[in-house]
Enzyme design. Structure first.
Site, short mmCIF file in Angstrom:
data_model
loop_
_atom_site.label_atom_id
_atom_site.label_comp_id
_atom_site.label_asym_id
_atom_site.label_seq_id
_atom_site.Cartn_x
_atom_site.Cartn_y
_atom_site.Cartn_z
N PRO A 1 0.85 -1.19 0.00
CG PRO A 1 -0.03 -1.07 2.15
CD PRO A 1 0.74 -1.96 1.22
CG HIS A 2 1.77 2.94 -3.33
ND1 HIS A 2 1.44 1.64 -3.67
CD2 HIS A 2 1.46 3.69 -4.41
CE1 HIS A 2 0.95 1.63 -4.90
NE2 HIS A 2 0.96 2.86 -5.38
CB ALA A 3 -1.18 7.02 -0.16
#
Length: 163
Positions: free
Chosen positions: A79-81
């Site tokens: 997960p990345h943001a």
């Protein structure tokens, strides 16, 4: 350069390495029953280390995940943001107590999660951070050694080992 029209040597840019993103204290063992619970726990852990609002991190993760699953397969999710107020890339590597259904590309549950948060205006740095971590975690042998490692220090050493 001191004089006009003088050619200046280009500064060498060192490639990003996992240690630029993940610190020893960012390697954790987590328990979560569901993907939403996992995201809440990841956001809480990241917020504690970054002194940023947990809600902002969780919102950024959920917005990114709505675009498509970050479950890359073989039990790994990334997960990345981009996160407002973040000055440099931040990573958190979590081994899960029990695998979690994640809607990964291969349909398999996830037991290793590498959270990557980047500055909002991260540009190429965002891609570099993800690529750096993905490259290191791509080999099945590395993922299995992480799964079987005694603790965070051993995992950190694996992340740094370029052999």
């Amino acid at each position: 350069c001191a004089k006009p029209n003088e050619s200046c040597p280009k500064a060498e840019v060192r490639p990003m390495i996992p240690a630029d993103i993940i610190r020893p204290r960012s390697i954790v063992r987590l328990a979560a029953a569901t993907k939403p619970a996992l995201f809440r726990t990841l956001a809480k852990k990241a917020a504690e280390q970054l002194a940023l609002p947990e809600a902002a991190i969780l919102d950024a993760l959920n917005r990114r995940e709505a675009l498509g699953s970050t479950g890359v397969g073989d039990g790994l999710a990334m997960p990345h943001a981009p996160v407002e107020g973040l000055a440099e890339p931040f990573g958190l590597l979590a081994r899960l107590e029990k695998p979690v259904a994640y809607e990964a590309i291969d349909g398999a549950p996830v037991d290793l999660v590498c959270l990557v948060l980047t500055p909002v205006n991260g540009g190429k740095g965002r891609i570099d951070a993800l690529a750096c971590i993905a490259k290191r975690l791509r080999p099945a042998e590395i993922r299995n050694r992480i799964r079987n490692a005694a603790g965070g220090e051993d995992i950190y050493a694996l992340l740094l080992d370029e052999s």
